[in-house]
Scaffold this motif. Structure first.
Motif, PDB file in Angstrom:
ATOM      1  N   ARG A 173       0.860  -1.184   0.000  1.00  0.00           N
ATOM      2  CA  ARG A 173       0.000   0.000   0.000  1.00  0.00           C
ATOM      3  C   ARG A 173       0.896   1.235   0.000  1.00  0.00           C
ATOM      4  N   VAL A 174       0.607   2.162  -0.912  1.00  0.00           N
ATOM      5  CA  VAL A 174       1.453   3.340  -1.077  1.00  0.00           C
ATOM      6  C   VAL A 174       0.636   4.593  -0.821  1.00  0.00           C
ATOM      7  N   LEU A 175       1.103   5.418   0.096  1.00  0.00           N
ATOM      8  CA  LEU A 175       0.511   6.724   0.344  1.00  0.00           C
ATOM      9  C   LEU A 175       1.140   7.711  -0.637  1.00  0.00           C
ATOM     10  N   ILE A 176       0.304   8.386  -1.412  1.00  0.00           N
ATOM     11  CA  ILE A 176       0.792   9.281  -2.465  1.00  0.00           C
ATOM     12  C   ILE A 176       0.340  10.706  -2.141  1.00  0.00           C
ATOM     13  N   LEU A 177       1.328  11.590  -2.003  1.00  0.00           N
ATOM     14  CA  LEU A 177       1.079  12.981  -1.646  1.00  0.00           C
ATOM     15  C   LEU A 177       1.646  13.903  -2.716  1.00  0.00           C
ATOM     16  N   SER A 178       1.059  15.076  -2.812  1.00  0.00           N
ATOM     17  CA  SER A 178       1.587  16.078  -3.732  1.00  0.00           C
ATOM     18  C   SER A 178       1.191  17.462  -3.255  1.00  0.00           C
TER      19      SER A 178
ATOM     20  N   GLY B 152      -1.396   3.722   9.562  1.00  0.00           N
ATOM     21  CA  GLY B 152      -1.627   2.288   9.521  1.00  0.00           C
ATOM     22  C   GLY B 152      -2.129   1.763   8.197  1.00  0.00           C
ATOM     23  N   GLN B 153      -2.259   2.632   7.185  1.00  0.00           N
ATOM     24  CA  GLN B 153      -2.823   2.215   5.901  1.00  0.00           C
ATOM     25  C   GLN B 153      -1.802   2.205   4.770  1.00  0.00           C
ATOM     26  N   TRP B 154      -0.518   2.436   5.071  1.00  0.00           N
ATOM     27  CA  TRP B 154       0.465   2.491   3.994  1.00  0.00           C
ATOM     28  C   TRP B 154       1.791   1.870   4.428  1.00  0.00           C
TER      29      TRP B 154
ATOM     30  N   ILE C 275      -4.229   6.571  -1.889  1.00  0.00           N
ATOM     31  CA  ILE C 275      -3.530   5.356  -1.481  1.00  0.00           C
ATOM     32  C   ILE C 275      -3.673   4.323  -2.590  1.00  0.00           C
ATOM     33  N   LEU C 276      -2.537   3.853  -3.098  1.00  0.00           N
ATOM     34  CA  LEU C 276      -2.480   2.792  -4.098  1.00  0.00           C
ATOM     35  C   LEU C 276      -2.355   1.457  -3.388  1.00  0.00           C
ATOM     36  N   ASN C 277      -3.180   0.495  -3.799  1.00  0.00           N
ATOM     37  CA  ASN C 277      -3.127  -0.839  -3.221  1.00  0.00           C
ATOM     38  C   ASN C 277      -2.760  -1.844  -4.312  1.00  0.00           C
ATOM     39  N   THR C 278      -1.623  -2.506  -4.134  1.00  0.00           N
ATOM     40  CA  THR C 278      -1.165  -3.501  -5.119  1.00  0.00           C
ATOM     41  C   THR C 278      -1.251  -4.919  -4.579  1.00  0.00           C
ATOM     42  N   ASP C 279      -1.855  -5.107  -3.415  1.00  0.00           N
ATOM     43  CA  ASP C 279      -1.904  -6.401  -2.752  1.00  0.00           C
ATOM     44  C   ASP C 279      -3.054  -7.236  -3.314  1.00  0.00           C
ATOM     45  N   PRO C 280      -2.780  -8.383  -3.983  1.00  0.00           N
ATOM     46  CA  PRO C 280      -3.859  -9.204  -4.552  1.00  0.00           C
ATOM     47  C   PRO C 280      -4.874  -9.659  -3.510  1.00  0.00           C
ATOM     48  N   GLU C 281      -4.448  -9.855  -2.275  1.00  0.00           N
ATOM     49  CA  GLU C 281      -5.376 -10.304  -1.246  1.00  0.00           C
ATOM     50  C   GLU C 281      -6.422  -9.244  -0.924  1.00  0.00           C
ATOM     51  N   LEU C 282      -6.091  -7.990  -1.165  1.00  0.00           N
ATOM     52  CA  LEU C 282      -7.016  -6.904  -0.868  1.00  0.00           C
ATOM     53  C   LEU C 282      -7.895  -6.539  -2.061  1.00  0.00           C
TER      54      LEU C 282
ATOM     55  N   GLU D 201      -9.545  -9.074  -3.771  1.00  0.00           N
ATOM     56  CA  GLU D 201     -10.225 -10.353  -4.010  1.00  0.00           C
ATOM     57  C   GLU D 201     -11.586 -10.100  -4.656  1.00  0.00           C
ATOM     58  N   GLY D 202     -11.896 -10.935  -5.647  1.00  0.00           N
ATOM     59  CA  GLY D 202     -13.152 -10.783  -6.360  1.00  0.00           C
ATOM     60  C   GLY D 202     -13.035  -9.931  -7.603  1.00  0.00           C
ATOM     61  N   MET D 203     -11.914  -9.247  -7.778  1.00  0.00           N
ATOM     62  CA  MET D 203     -11.691  -8.452  -8.976  1.00  0.00           C
ATOM     63  C   MET D 203     -10.887  -9.254  -9.987  1.00  0.00           C
ATOM     64  N   GLU D 204     -10.767  -8.724 -11.189  1.00  0.00           N
ATOM     65  CA  GLU D 204      -9.966  -9.357 -12.234  1.00  0.00           C
ATOM     66  C   GLU D 204      -8.533  -9.547 -11.743  1.00  0.00           C
ATOM     67  N   PRO D 205      -7.951 -10.740 -11.936  1.00  0.00           N
ATOM     68  CA  PRO D 205      -6.571 -10.961 -11.466  1.00  0.00           C
ATOM     69  C   PRO D 205      -5.629  -9.891 -11.990  1.00  0.00           C
ATOM     70  N   GLY D 206      -4.747  -9.421 -11.116  1.00  0.00           N
ATOM     71  CA  GLY D 206      -3.816  -8.367 -11.482  1.00  0.00           C
ATOM     72  C   GLY D 206      -4.339  -6.965 -11.270  1.00  0.00           C
ATOM     73  N   THR D 207      -5.579  -6.848 -10.813  1.00  0.00           N
ATOM     74  CA  THR D 207      -6.168  -5.531 -10.574  1.00  0.00           C
ATOM     75  C   THR D 207      -5.552  -4.880  -9.337  1.00  0.00           C
ATOM     76  N   GLN D 208      -5.265  -3.599  -9.452  1.00  0.00           N
ATOM     77  CA  GLN D 208      -4.884  -2.771  -8.322  1.00  0.00           C
ATOM     78  C   GLN D 208      -6.022  -1.786  -8.050  1.00  0.00           C
ATOM     79  N   THR D 209      -5.955  -1.083  -6.942  1.00  0.00           N
ATOM     80  CA  THR D 209      -6.962  -0.061  -6.667  1.00  0.00           C
ATOM     81  C   THR D 209      -6.286   1.236  -6.245  1.00  0.00           C
ATOM     82  N   ILE D 210      -6.966   2.327  -6.508  1.00  0.00           N
ATOM     83  CA  ILE D 210      -6.557   3.633  -6.003  1.00  0.00           C
ATOM     84  C   ILE D 210      -7.729   4.210  -5.217  1.00  0.00           C
ATOM     85  N   THR D 211      -7.447   4.691  -4.021  1.00  0.00           N
ATOM     86  CA  THR D 211      -8.482   5.314  -3.197  1.00  0.00           C
ATOM     87  C   THR D 211      -8.129   6.782  -3.012  1.00  0.00           C
TER      88      THR D 211
END
Length: 279
Positions: free
Chosen positions: A2-7, A25-27, A228-235, A237-247
């Motif tokens: 999990r990556v915290l992205i600031l600018s 606790g989220q990055w 926050i970028l999430n690259t963890d496959p366990e997080l 789950e249920g999405m297309e394999p290889g999917t990441q998320t950005i919040t």
């Protein structure tokens, strides 16, 4: 991971503190897209707080000017005055650190992503529209590029011949009563609460993503922005394999204290007023 992205923190200590508290606790890594200083009244405090936390950082145009690498003459009078005040205010250690910041694009070793301040094609170019995003999306060397500079949260995405602009579906904090319900929840106006929006980043897509500005948003929402970028496959789950998320996140902060620091420093009143306006 999990990556915290600031600018675009822009020396706003109160906004940065609120963001770090909200993201606690989220990055696992922190990537910074530049413009740590300029405009705000707490340049040394911001650098001293963020330096030990960063895994990757690229310079912004205000970082360059405030440390003396480039002239402030291209700035408008308000930005130029703030940059010169910042240069005089910074400690020698922080001036030296700013002068050593790398120019983007930069790629972290831990993820297939690129970090820049403006455009990946030119660090000083604003990406404000799909027209601006078209060439960078075509030429990106990684599926995701994170950029700042515009102070506007969101971005642009492409999959094949389909192109889309992304704007987080977040309730704005600066609205007229007729545009947003005035009811309260636990005594807090809904428009002033923390809020977030998550989107998937499936494989085979390309994305230019802007976390928004921590210290000086310009989308008419005064709340501090981050992502926050999430690259963890366990997080995912249920999405297309290889999917990441950005919040995308927005959080309120002690706006009055931040404005007070600007005014006490003798910086232009406009720099304090625009924080409330979100522009």
């Amino acid at each position: 991971m999990r990556v915290l992205i600031l600018s675009d923190i822009h020396a706003n200590l109160e906004a940065l503190t609120a963001v770090l508290d909200a993201a606690a606790g989220q990055w696992d890594e922190l990537w910074n897209l530049g413009d740590l200083v300029g405009y705000g009244g707490s340049p040394n405090q911001v650098i001293d707080l963020i330096r030990p936390l960063e895994s990757l950082v690229v310079r912004g145009n205000h970082d360059r000017v405030c440390c003396g690498l480039t002239s402030p003459n291209a700035f408008n009078p308000t930005a130029r005055g703030a940059a010169l005040w910042t240069r005089a205010e910074l400690s020698q250690a922080n001036l030296d650190w700013l002068r050593e910041l790398p120019q983007g694009p930069a790629q972290p070793a831990t993820a297939a992503a690129t970090c820049v301040h403006g455009s990946p094609l030119d660090e000083d170019t604003y990406i404000l529209s799909m027209r601006d995003a078209w060439a960078p999306l075509q030429q990106m060397s990684t599926p995701i590029t994170f950029f700042g500079h515009t102070h506007i949260q969101g971005g642009f995405t492409a999959r094949g011949h389909e192109w889309h602009e992304l704007r987080p579906h977040l309730h704005p904090a600066n609205v007229l009563p007729s545009e947003f319900p005035s009811r309260k929840d636990s005594g807090i106006h809904l428009a002033n609460r923390p809020i977030s929006w998550t989107i998937p980043l499936p494989p085979g897509t390309r994305h230019l993503l802007n976390p928004g500005s921590v210290g000086q948003p310009r989308d008419r929402d005064w709340r501090a922005s981050f992502a926050i970028l999430n690259t963890d496959p366990e997080l995912t789950e249920g999405m297309e394999p290889g999917t990441q998320t950005i919040t995308f996140h927005r959080v309120p902060y002690d706006l009055v204290a931040s404005q007070g620091r600007i005014l006490m420093a003798g910086l232009p009143d406009r720099l304090a007023a625009r924080l409330r306006e979100g522009r």
